[in-house]
Enzyme design. Structure first.
Site, PDB file in Angstrom:
ATOM      1  N   CYS A  19       0.197 -77.472  68.487  1.00  0.00           N
ATOM      2  CA  CYS A  19       0.000 -78.800  69.383  1.00  0.00           C
ATOM      3  C   CYS A  19      -1.348 -78.925  69.785  1.00  0.00           C
ATOM      4  O   CYS A  19      -2.165 -78.147  69.625  1.00  0.00           O
ATOM      5  CB  CYS A  19       0.886 -78.686  70.551  1.00  0.00           C
ATOM      6  SG  CYS A  19       0.595 -77.216  71.574  1.00  0.00           S
ATOM      7  N   CYS A  22      -2.697 -76.119  71.899  1.00  0.00           N
ATOM      8  CA  CYS A  22      -3.378 -75.069  71.024  1.00  0.00           C
ATOM      9  C   CYS A  22      -4.694 -75.467  70.859  1.00  0.00           C
ATOM     10  O   CYS A  22      -5.351 -74.496  70.757  1.00  0.00           O
ATOM     11  CB  CYS A  22      -2.540 -74.942  69.721  1.00  0.00           C
ATOM     12  SG  CYS A  22      -0.770 -74.566  70.091  1.00  0.00           S
ATOM     13  N   CYS A 132      -0.032 -40.785  70.864  1.00  0.00           N
ATOM     14  CA  CYS A 132      -0.491 -41.107  72.225  1.00  0.00           C
ATOM     15  C   CYS A 132      -1.587 -42.206  72.431  1.00  0.00           C
ATOM     16  O   CYS A 132      -1.695 -42.841  71.140  1.00  0.00           O
ATOM     17  CB  CYS A 132      -1.249 -39.894  72.688  1.00  0.00           C
ATOM     18  SG  CYS A 132      -2.690 -39.651  71.610  1.00  0.00           S
ATOM     19  N   ASP A 545       9.429 -81.061  84.633  1.00  0.00           N
ATOM     20  CA  ASP A 545       9.450 -82.059  84.274  1.00  0.00           C
ATOM     21  C   ASP A 545      10.782 -82.852  84.663  1.00  0.00           C
ATOM     22  O   ASP A 545      11.671 -81.815  84.726  1.00  0.00           O
ATOM     23  CB  ASP A 545       9.247 -82.270  82.553  1.00  0.00           C
ATOM     24  CG  ASP A 545       9.552 -83.655  82.022  1.00  0.00           C
ATOM     25  OD1 ASP A 545       9.015 -84.450  82.485  1.00  0.00           O
ATOM     26  OD2 ASP A 545      10.256 -83.501  81.117  1.00  0.00           O
TER      27      ASP A 545
END
Lengths: 869, 32
Positions: A19, A22, A132, A545
């Site tokens: 979109c 992005c 680790c 919204d």
């Protein structure tokens, strides 16, 4: 302008960008490189980024990848000098190849190369031998050292690594192997999971056997030495101890060779890990003891103590710790396993009129599939025959079964509870919503929030620092300690090496993220990035919204007021006009007349007037349906209906006036009803100390009415969709940590602008990728759920990191002998070994505690009970 | 003498650790 750079550009391919939000993030990521970010062309459809001339494409690719969109170079301009200086980036390789064409071997065919190269999404590798945080850093370093890798990441929680860029898979494996670890490419993530589980079970058993052998020897030696003989060498027991020393060496090799080989491989690559500490600690104890046993005269009499039992017991205890850790780790990925278990193995497919059970892999798009009551749906599809109720709780968290009839979408993994249905497969295999959810959850589980980076930074210098502390402690004991100084120095150095535990640091964050993301998925909230998990916990303002988020998103007729004549006639006239309209309000009127079986009136000459209403001709008169201002402008008197219109507005509805010729006939109220659970969800947000705000395109009065009935603190009315992001930015500037909740399509820019974007979906539509968190069910409860889970997860990570830091920062000084001057306490290396094992087991166990976490949502349990009854 | 040698060895080991893990040129290229 330089003619060579005027028309040449760099192009990168990107993944994961869906979109404009992005695109904005990508531009922000490139801001340090370009003077004008607008010059960066981000093409979402083609998934490409075109850079202005003079930008280092490798650096740009790295920055974009770090922003969350794996990027690789498609075309590099010849003038990218900065990258060519190093001759290491993929873009430069092509240039270098051109120059050396005569000498270079023939390049691989493009298709073959692309098959074995890291694609945008990256090559997934299964890693063995990493234990680790230092191992994680070594593996990531090894991957990043391979030419063409733009981004590398390892997840210690499930022992997988991913590398994106243009590197060859074999080169990645070679790099990891030469760093001292094992690696293999994960072709099919599902079978890889099963294989890893089998390997883990096998490794668990092996570790237990090794633990039993080494602990038996260690305990045996201790009992024998203390009870029957002596741990101090004298003329009478010297030969026995030399033989026992050789036996200990044999046991150390048999049960702890993996520590030594891993430590050696790491050492060769200038790396050090947990195995280095174990190997050094146990090795030092054994060598010292062997020197004492063979040359006792070389040491003062008080220092002729042997520590063979310590070497054997430390290896035994650390093997035990690793076995327990392995078992606890298996439980953390339970959420994904539960999702994987939802997949049906076979499907009853109707082909050529024949029903046959086929393996799921053979089901094709377009196949007709029969599902009986109690069966799981094998693939996604659309119901063609029959009616039923489908339990979607496993995917969406929605506890009540949902009615499904002809034309309704159904999803793989859900359970058919009532009738028998036939449906057409629309998405199969890895395209199903379930497969997408599994992929999304797995990816998020492997991602690392910034909170974990501090641990990474520390752990990369941790082991060499511990080695320095051990040597320093040894020297202090030698110079300042009491007799026997040599023995004390050896004990202090060994204990420091053994007690230090980088594994607890390394596991602290990924273990909690893994459980937290899985937990959120159980509640129907798909978290796409580990970072969102961390930020969601800090949210203090939620912007909602209105349409589709607080309300159902489907307007309905709520009130009808007529001046004269009957209601049906008014609705028939309105429907006559609205049947030609595409407006959402038109659907509400059409739905109403359908329900009331009213025939729409005949209308001719339909006209839609933007921002005003619709008009047409009925029986020679002009029929108008629209807002008050328009009708007043047309010279009509609407005052008789003002009170009715006010009542509609007060209830968050939109008044639509109907007039025929010069007569105003009535007003129809259309409102988008608030979802039944919105108020409760907003109340939960308040209880969590979060302010709630609404943004809407509606007029002030409607917004105010919605806020009053839903319990919302504040609102911004008459905000155009494209301006919602500005509201979000304003609130962020005021110091709020903002979550935006919207539908993921219209609200994409606002979702991207917020600290955390929640895309509220309905059903199982996981195609919504514009937000950090996707709520699979339409309920607002997903927001407080996700926030509560985030808070719990971050708290858990803090506990783990705090525990690991405290353990190491207390353990190491105590092991070095800091308490000796005060109370005469000098820790035994055996205690250190046990403590070290327990520290990582504690971290993993604490992360597992999150699995029991329950959010404050109350409705689910009661609904489940109702369902069970 | 023994004391001097032990201390010297200790310091040399510390220097070696610092050099090997932080300062020595590595065979693998690392990008930061």
């Amino acid at each position: 302008m330089d003619s060579t750079t005027a028309n040449t550009e760099n192009r990168l391919s990107i993944a994961g960008a869906t979109c404009q939000g992005c695109a904005r993030k990508i531009r922000v990521a490139l801001e340090p490189l370009v003077t004008d970010s607008a010059a960066v062309d981000v093409n979402i459809e083609q998934k490409t980024v075109t850079l202005p001339a003079g930008i280092d494409p490798a650096d740009a690719a790295r920055r974009i990848t770090e922003a969350g969109y794996p990027a690789e170079i498609l075309h590099a301009e010849p003038a990218a000098k900065s990258c060519c200086a190093s001759k290491t980036t993929p873009s430069c390789r092509s240039e270098k190849d051109d120059a050396d064409e005569a000498e270079a071997p023939a390049p691989e065919p493009a298709s073959a190369a692309s098959d074995s190269n890291a694609s945008n999404d990256g090559i997934q590798l299964a890693i063995t031998g990493a234990t680790c945080a230092s191992c994680v850093s070594s593996v990531e370093k090894a991957l990043k050292s391979v030419s063409g890798v733009t981004h590398a990441h390892m997840n210690l929680a499930d022992n997988t690594a991913s590398a994106s860029g243009q590197a060859d898979a074999q080169a990645l494996i070679n790099a990891i192997e030469s760093a001292g670890y094992g690696a293999s490419v994960i072709e099919d993530p599902d079978t890889a999971d099963e294989r890893r589980q089998q390997q883990d079970r096998k490794r668990y058993r092996t570790l237990l056997v090794k633990m039993a052998v080494s602990l038996s020897l260690g305990v045996g030696l201790m009992i024998w030495g203390m009870g029957f003989g002596s741990m101090t060498i004298d003329a009478g027991n010297q030969t026995t101890w030399i033989n026992l020393g050789i036996l200990t060496l044999g046991v150390m090799i048999a049960t702890g060779s993996h520590f030594f080989t891993s430590a050696w491989k790491a050492f060769l690559h200038h790396n050090a890990n947990m195995d280095t500490l174990v190997a050094l600690g146990t090795g030092t104890a054994w060598i010292y003891s062997m020197v004492v046993a063979v040359f006792p005269e070389a040491l003062p009499e008080m220092a002729r103590h042997v520590y063979f039992e310590a070497s054997a017991m430390i290896i035994g205890l650390i093997n035990l710790g690793q076995a327990l850790e392995l078992r606890a780790k298996g439980k953390t990925s339970e959420a994904v396993r539960r999702l994987l278990d939802l997949r049906a193995k076979t499907a009853r497919v109707i082909r050529d009129g024949q029903e046959q059970d086929l393996p799921i892999e053979q089901v094709r798009k377009g196949d007709q599939i029969r599902v009986r009551p109690g069966e799981q749906l094998p693939v996604d599809g659309v119901v063609r025959e029959g009616n039923t109720r489908v339990d979607e709780s496993m995917l969406t968290g929605e506890p009540m079964p949902v009615s499904k009839g002809e034309g309704d979408d159904v999803s793989a993994g859900t359970l058919n509870t009532r009738g028998s249905i036939v449906y057409e497969a629309t998405r199969v295999g890895s395209d199903t919503a379930l497969a997408q959810i599994i992929r999304l959850v797995k990816k998020a589980q492997g991602s690392k929030p910034s909170i974990g980076r501090l641990a990474d930074k520390i752990s990369s210098v941790f082991v060499p620092s511990v080695m320095l502390i051990a040597i320093a402690a040894a020297l202090v004991w030698y110079n300042l300690g009491p007799d026997p100084a040599v023995a004390h120095m050896m004990v202090a150095a060994t204990t420091v090496l053994i007690i230090a535990c980088p594994c607890a640091l390394g596991l602290a964050t990924p273990m909690s993220v893994m459980v937290g993301v899985g937990k959120a998925a159980e509640y129907g909230a798909l978290i796409r990035q580990g970072e969102a998990l961390q930020t969601a916990g800090k949210i203090n303002l939620v912007i909602l919204d209105k349409t589709g988020t607080i309300t159902a998103g489907k307007p309905a007729v709520t009130q009808v007021h007529v001046v004269d004549g009957d209601e049906s006639h008014l609705l028939a006239l309105a429907a006559g006009l609205e049947q030609h309209s595409e407006h959402p309000l038109a659907y509400a009127i059409m739905e109403k007349v359908r329900q009331d079986t009213i025939q729409p009136a005949d209308i001719s000459g339909f006209d839609s007037l933007n921002g005003k209403g619709v008009a047409g001709q009925h029986n020679g008169d002009t029929l108008r349906l629209g807002n008050r201002r328009w009708l007043v402008d047309e010279g009509l008197d609407v005052t008789p209906l003002d009170q009715a219109a006010q009542s509609i507005t007060d209830n968050a509805g939109t008044p639509l006036f109907v007039a025929l010729g010069t007569r105003v006939l009535g007003v129809i109220g259309v409102a988008d009803a608030i979802k039944p659970d919105s108020r409760a969800a907003i109340e939960r947000l308040h209880q969590a100390g979060i302010k709630v705000m609404m943004v809407t395109g509606d007029v002030d009065a409607t917004a105010k009415a919605i806020c009053a009935s839903a319990g919302i603190d504040d609102y911004r009315a008459e905000v155009l969709p494209e301006n919602k992001a500005d509201v979000v930015n304003d609130m962020r500037k005021k110091g709020y940590t903002v979550a935006m909740v919207g539908d993921g399509i219209n609200d994409a820019p606002a979702l991207a602008a917020a600290d955390v974007g929640f895309a509220i979906g309905t059903g199982t539509d996981v195609a919504i990728e514009s937000a950090a968190i996707t709520l699979m069910r339409g309920s607002l409860h997903g927001v407080p759920d996700a926030i509560e889970i985030s808070r719990a997860t971050v708290k858990n990570i803090h506990q783990n990191l705090f525990g690991a830091f405290i353990y190491n920062s207390l353990g190491i000084p105590i092991a070095a002998g800091l308490l000796y001057p005060l109370w005469g306490i000098l820790l035994s290396p055996i205690i250190a070994g046990a403590a070290m094992s327990m520290s990582s087991v504690t971290v993993v166990t604490n992360a597992n505690r999150l699995r029991l976490f329950k959010t404050s949502r109350k409705i689910d349990s009661s609904a489940k009970q109702e369902q069970n009854q | 003498m023994t004391s001097f040698l032990v201390n010297l060895t200790g310091l040399a080991l510390m220097a070696a650790v610092v050099w090997w893990f932080w300062l020595a040129p590595t065979d693998t290229k690392t990008k930061s």
